[in-house]
Design a protein around this motif. Structure first.
Motif, PDB file in Angstrom:
ATOM      1  N   ASN A  44       0.827  -1.192   0.000  1.00 24.11           N
ATOM      2  CA  ASN A  44       0.000   0.000   0.000  1.00 24.11           C
ATOM      3  C   ASN A  44       0.865   1.246   0.000  1.00 24.11           C
ATOM      4  O   ASN A  44       1.952   1.254   0.577  1.00 24.11           O
ATOM      5  N   ARG A  45       0.365   2.296  -0.595  1.00 21.28           N
ATOM      6  CA  ARG A  45       1.091   3.559  -0.624  1.00 21.28           C
ATOM      7  C   ARG A  45       1.089   4.215   0.750  1.00 21.28           C
ATOM      8  O   ARG A  45       2.025   4.903   1.126  1.00 21.28           O
ATOM      9  N   PHE A  46       0.024   4.015   1.504  1.00 23.32           N
ATOM     10  CA  PHE A  46      -0.102   4.624   2.821  1.00 23.32           C
ATOM     11  C   PHE A  46       0.017   3.571   3.910  1.00 23.32           C
ATOM     12  O   PHE A  46      -0.300   2.403   3.694  1.00 23.32           O
ATOM     13  N   ASP A  47       0.460   3.986   5.085  1.00 22.63           N
ATOM     14  CA  ASP A  47       0.573   3.105   6.241  1.00 22.63           C
ATOM     15  C   ASP A  47      -0.817   2.943   6.853  1.00 22.63           C
ATOM     16  O   ASP A  47      -1.288   3.813   7.596  1.00 22.63           O
ATOM     17  N   THR A  48      -1.487   1.855   6.537  1.00 20.43           N
ATOM     18  CA  THR A  48      -2.860   1.624   6.964  1.00 20.43           C
ATOM     19  C   THR A  48      -2.984   1.628   8.486  1.00 20.43           C
ATOM     20  O   THR A  48      -3.930   2.194   9.042  1.00 20.43           O
ATOM     21  N   GLY A  49      -2.041   1.023   9.175  1.00 21.41           N
ATOM     22  CA  GLY A  49      -2.077   0.991  10.640  1.00 21.41           C
ATOM     23  C   GLY A  49      -2.044   2.380  11.242  1.00 21.41           C
ATOM     24  O   GLY A  49      -2.773   2.682  12.200  1.00 21.41           O
ATOM     25  N   LYS A  50      -1.223   3.243  10.689  1.00 16.27           N
ATOM     26  CA  LYS A  50      -1.124   4.614  11.186  1.00 16.27           C
ATOM     27  C   LYS A  50      -2.433   5.365  10.953  1.00 16.27           C
ATOM     28  O   LYS A  50      -2.903   6.112  11.818  1.00 16.27           O
ATOM     29  N   GLN A  54      -4.913   7.070  13.772  1.00 14.53           N
ATOM     30  CA  GLN A  54      -5.333   8.472  13.716  1.00 14.53           C
ATOM     31  C   GLN A  54      -6.855   8.595  13.792  1.00 14.53           C
ATOM     32  O   GLN A  54      -7.374   9.468  14.473  1.00 14.53           O
ATOM     33  N   ILE A  55      -7.558   7.710  13.120  1.00 11.83           N
ATOM     34  CA  ILE A  55      -9.022   7.730  13.163  1.00 11.83           C
ATOM     35  C   ILE A  55      -9.509   7.398  14.573  1.00 11.83           C
ATOM     36  O   ILE A  55     -10.406   8.053  15.105  1.00 11.83           O
TER      37      ILE A  55
END
Length: 64
Positions: A44-50, A54-55
């Motif tokens: 993935n391009r983004f760090d899903t865990g991060k 944040q959410i």
């Protein structure tokens, strides 16, 4: 530790390239051989865990 090598040309040099596959909604990161372009991994391009953390923080939810 063993060195990583390209399964096609045997090179040990790799690069990360952003790419949006045909009909895909998201850009992905392809790990590919620097010399022949053979793709050896996709992430993935983004760090899903991060993003989830944040959410959860915004919603004041403890996920630990």
């Amino acid at each position: 530790m063993a060195a990583s090598i390209c399964p096609k040309c045997g090179s040990g040099s790799f690069e990360v390239v952003e790419h949006t596959p045909l009909n895909a909604k998201y850009t992905l990161l392809f790990v590919q051989c620097l010399y022949c372009g053979t793709v050896v991994g996709v992430t993935n391009r983004f760090d899903t865990g991060k993003i989830v953390q944040q959410i959860a923080a915004a919603l004041k939810i403890n996920i630990s």
